[in-house]
Design a protein around this motif. Structure first.
Motif, short mmCIF file in Angstrom:
data_model
loop_
_atom_site.label_atom_id
_atom_site.label_comp_id
_atom_site.label_asym_id
_atom_site.label_seq_id
_atom_site.Cartn_x
_atom_site.Cartn_y
_atom_site.Cartn_z
N GLU A 183 0.90 -1.14 0.00
CA GLU A 183 0.00 0.00 0.00
C GLU A 183 0.95 1.20 0.00
O GLU A 183 2.13 1.03 0.27
CB GLU A 183 -0.81 0.06 1.29
N VAL A 184 0.46 2.39 -0.21
CA VAL A 184 1.37 3.52 -0.10
C VAL A 184 1.42 3.97 1.35
O VAL A 184 0.42 4.43 1.90
CB VAL A 184 0.94 4.69 -1.00
N MET A 185 2.59 3.77 1.97
CA MET A 185 2.74 4.23 3.34
C MET A 185 3.46 5.56 3.29
O MET A 185 4.61 5.64 2.84
CB MET A 185 3.57 3.21 4.13
N LEU A 186 2.76 6.61 3.69
CA LEU A 186 3.34 7.94 3.61
C LEU A 186 4.09 8.26 4.90
O LEU A 186 3.60 8.01 5.99
CB LEU A 186 2.25 8.99 3.41
N CYS A 187 5.27 8.86 4.73
CA CYS A 187 6.04 9.22 5.92
C CYS A 187 5.52 10.50 6.54
O CYS A 187 5.68 10.75 7.73
CB CYS A 187 7.52 9.36 5.57
N ASP A 188 4.92 11.37 5.74
CA ASP A 188 4.44 12.64 6.27
C ASP A 188 3.22 13.08 5.47
O ASP A 188 3.31 13.35 4.27
CB ASP A 188 5.57 13.68 6.17
N PHE A 189 2.09 13.14 6.15
CA PHE A 189 0.85 13.52 5.48
C PHE A 189 0.81 15.00 5.13
O PHE A 189 -0.16 15.49 4.57
CB PHE A 189 -0.35 13.17 6.38
N GLU A 190 1.88 15.72 5.53
CA GLU A 190 1.89 17.15 5.21
C GLU A 190 2.99 17.49 4.23
O GLU A 190 3.29 18.66 4.01
CB GLU A 190 2.02 17.95 6.52
N ALA A 191 3.61 16.48 3.64
CA ALA A 191 4.69 16.74 2.68
C ALA A 191 4.36 16.10 1.34
O ALA A 191 4.23 14.88 1.25
CB ALA A 191 6.01 16.19 3.22
N GLY A 192 4.20 16.92 0.33
CA GLY A 192 4.00 16.41 -1.02
C GLY A 192 2.58 15.96 -1.31
O GLY A 192 2.32 15.45 -2.39
N VAL A 193 1.67 16.13 -0.35
CA VAL A 193 0.27 15.83 -0.62
C VAL A 193 -0.61 16.96 -0.11
O VAL A 193 -0.24 17.71 0.79
CB VAL A 193 -0.21 14.51 0.04
N GLU A 194 -1.80 17.07 -0.73
CA GLU A 194 -2.74 18.11 -0.32
C GLU A 194 -4.11 17.47 -0.18
O GLU A 194 -4.44 16.51 -0.88
CB GLU A 194 -2.78 19.18 -1.42
N LEU A 195 -4.91 18.01 0.71
CA LEU A 195 -6.22 17.43 0.97
C LEU A 195 -7.18 17.71 -0.20
O LEU A 195 -7.26 18.83 -0.70
CB LEU A 195 -6.79 18.04 2.26
N VAL A 196 -7.88 16.67 -0.64
CA VAL A 196 -8.96 16.84 -1.60
C VAL A 196 -10.28 16.88 -0.85
O VAL A 196 -11.11 17.76 -1.07
CB VAL A 196 -8.98 15.68 -2.63
N SER A 197 -10.48 15.93 0.06
CA SER A 197 -11.69 15.94 0.88
C SER A 197 -11.45 15.17 2.17
O SER A 197 -10.59 14.28 2.22
CB SER A 197 -12.87 15.34 0.11
N PHE A 198 -12.19 15.54 3.20
CA PHE A 198 -12.11 14.88 4.50
C PHE A 198 -13.54 14.78 5.00
O PHE A 198 -14.10 15.73 5.53
CB PHE A 198 -11.23 15.72 5.45
N LEU A 199 -14.17 13.62 4.75
CA LEU A 199 -15.61 13.50 4.96
C LEU A 199 -15.95 12.43 5.96
O LEU A 199 -15.27 11.39 6.02
CB LEU A 199 -16.29 13.10 3.63
N GLN A 200 -16.99 12.67 6.71
CA GLN A 200 -17.58 11.54 7.42
C GLN A 200 -18.60 10.92 6.48
O GLN A 200 -19.54 11.58 6.04
CB GLN A 200 -18.27 11.97 8.73
N LEU A 201 -18.39 9.65 6.13
CA LEU A 201 -19.22 9.02 5.11
C LEU A 201 -20.49 8.44 5.71
O LEU A 201 -20.51 8.02 6.87
CB LEU A 201 -18.44 7.91 4.39
N ALA A 202 -21.52 8.39 4.86
CA ALA A 202 -22.81 7.84 5.28
C ALA A 202 -22.68 6.35 5.60
O ALA A 202 -23.29 5.85 6.54
CB ALA A 202 -23.84 8.05 4.16
#
Ligand SMILES: *[C@@H]1O[C@H](CO)[C@@H](O)[C@H](O)[C@H]1NC(C)=O
Length: 554
Positions: A183-202
């Motif tokens: 899977e893609v294990m990211l070392c830092d969620f604030e480096a090189g990625v940006e949020l598209v959406s952060f939802l509580q799903l139905a």
């Protein structure tokens, strides 16, 4: 375009370079001459490297052979969308895993199901481990990571994914790695990625009636791995969500696999490299079957070479311009389906016939020069050396690699990884050609090709001309195909129906008695002796048809 016109890719080449090309000699074989009767060494690994590299990023072969043997640097391109499921509304800080498909992240999305979608804002630098290296399973699927981090298999850390990832990230800092892939294990969620959406799903992960787990380690519907399941027929506890995880993985079953990770094969490190791990050559010679190959017996000096080779690979900046994956796939496309057709012809005509010889002839046509023929007396005098056919053997074996192996300025630029790949392609091609040319030569000597006049024995003329030959070819071909072990030949046969999908049994849905190895349901001997169950689909996964609509079965 009329139907008669060639359909395919035609490359128009100016043949001014012809004279230059032909002056490069074919490979000089030092270890042995071009003797058609000499098979590869029992410890040879070129075919294993060839097969594992041909399988990179593809789900099917890596579910079949879960114990990875390859580590490759790569990049995840800008604009790639990644998913992460969790039970709280906190944006991850520091290392966390993501999935390339939402069907996977969703299974970790317990109620309340918070689902994060991010996108890469620059190419991410990652390190890929092949095999089923993301699955929390005993038996060797995480050996590659264990060897890198701890120099030994850590049975007690199978479920310590946070610690594992934190340490990998720590190790990778020096090389600027953003993450690790199965899977893609990211070392830092604030480096090189940006949020598209952060939802509580139905919706939330299936069957989730418990409070959210704190460690996120149990993605499954607990009932889906209930060992009260008889293993016979559809299992009502298996939901569409469980199936759809396998469905989305199956999209990447075959080459080119998941191209959202772009690998740099010129920096590949293989545990099949005899120079890296001689201790594993010894270990494998005692094991019966590739399913059992793992890294547990790797000795400490070989772990040191692993670190040295990875460091060299990650810091090296040169390389030739050879596209190694394409070269490997070309060899597979040249021979894979034709060997299968030959196998079919020999199998059904139980004794061989001229159509088997025709198949062999098709594969070898570009390598049989005008005028090559057996000496007139062939067929009379044993033993059969087939020395007259060795030029065909040589040409067939080297035509894809002779230039890159010997051209000035090409081989000098190759990295150690590339030389390993070159050897793998050479060894694999050589054995295919050895077996095919030997079949062809025996066929010619038996008078199967009308172009060649051969003195036939009374037996050949009047007796069962093809019978014994066909049986011999079948045996030789089966041995070759088992040695090559290409995953294109591993499929559901007969093919699955419209309501089904061909499935390679894999974590976490083994299910059925004896107790499966899924999370929290390990057979006692797996925990204690660190040895998998034997003789079941867990050890040797075989493809089977499963339903792709309810009621589901695995
Ligand atoms: C293969 O490797 C084993 C273990 O190292 C060794 O005993 C054996 O002699 C080797 N075989 C050949 C043909 O080199």
């Amino acid at each position: 375009m009329t139907p008669l016109q060639f359909v395919g890719t035609v490359l128009a080449v100016c043949f001014a370079a012809w004279a230059t090309l032909s002056k490069y000699p074919v490979l000089v074989r030092t270890a042995r001459e071009w003797d058609i009767n000499v098979p590869p060494s029992e410890n040879a690994t070129g075919h294993l490297i060839f097969q594992s590299v041909s399988s990179l990023l593809q789900h099917w072969p890596n579910a079949r052979y879960r114990n990875g043997h390859t580590i490759v640097p790569g990049t995840v391109p800008l604009g790639t969308v990644l998913y992460h499921g969790r039970s709280d509304a906190n944006y991850p800080k520091g290392p966390e895993w993501t999935a390339t498909d939402p069907e996977h992240s969703f299974l970790f999305c317990k109620r309340p199901c918070w689902h994060i979608t991010v996108v890469t804002t620059r190419p991410l630098k990652v390190l890929y481990f092949d095999g089923s290296s993301a699955v929390k399973m005993h038996g060797g699927s995480m050996d590659g990571q264990d060897m890198l981090l701890w120099g030994e298999r850590k049975t007690d850390k199978v479920f310590s994914e946070e610690e594992r990832l934190a340490q990998l990230c720590q190790w990778g800092k020096e090389f600027g790695l953003d993450g690790f892939v199965s899977e893609v294990m990211l070392c830092d969620f604030e480096a090189g990625v940006e949020l598209v959406s952060f939802l509580q799903l139905a919706n939330a992960s299936p069957g989730d009636t418990k409070p959210p787990p704190t460690d996120g380690s149990e993605p499954l519907d607990p009932e889906a791995v209930d060992d009260s399941w008889s293993g016979q027929g559809p299992n009502p506890a298996v939901t569409i969500r469980n199936f759809e995880l396998m469905h989305s993985s199956s999209q990447y079953n075959q080459y080119p696999g998941d191209t959202r990770i772009q690998l740099d094969l010129t920096r590949l490190v293989s545990f099949y490299d005899p120079d890296l791990a001689p201790s594993l050559v010894r270990a494998r010679s005692a094991l019966k079957g590739r399913w059992l190959y793992d890294l547990v017996q790797m000795e400490s000096q070989d772990v040191d070479s692993l670190h040295r080779k990875l460091r060299e690979a990650l810091l090296d900046t040169t390389s030739s311009s050879v596209d190694w994956q394409t070269l490997i796939q070309v060899v597979i496309k040249r021979f894979g389906s034709r060997l299968e057709a030959l196998r079919y012809v020999l199998g059904v005509s139980a004794g061989g016939d001229s159509s088997a010889f025709a198949q062999i002839n098709i594969m070898l046509t570009p390598y049989i020069p005008y005028g090559v023929k057996p000496p007139v007396a062939a067929g009379d005098d044993s033993p059969a050396t087939f020395a007259w056919a060795s030029s065909v053997y040589k040409l067939c074996s080297t035509s894809h690699t002779s230039y890159i192996a010997s051209a000035k300025g090409v081989s000098e630029r190759m990295t150690a990884s590339e030389k390993l790949l070159l050897g793998a392609v050479q060894d694999t091609s050589t054995e295919i050609c050895r077996v095919l040319v030997k079949m062809w030569a025996t066929g010619v000597e038996a008078g199967l090709d009308e172009k060649y006049w051969v003195r036939r024995t009374v037996d050949q003329e009047h007796g069962d001309r093809f019978g014994t030959l066909g049986k011999r070819w079948l045996g030789e071909l089966d041995e070759l195909m088992a040695w090559l072990d290409w995953h294109m030949w591993v499929k559901c046969s007969p093919a699955c129906g419209d309501s089904e999908m061909c499935y390679m049994p894999t974590w976490p849905y083994f299910g059925g008695p004896p107790p499966g190895p899924a999370a929290g349901n390990l057979p006692q001997e797996s925990v204690d002796g660190d040895k998998p169950e034997t003789g079941n689909e867990w050890e040797r996964p075989q493809p089977k048809c499963i339903r792709r609509i309810a009621p589901y079965s695995f």
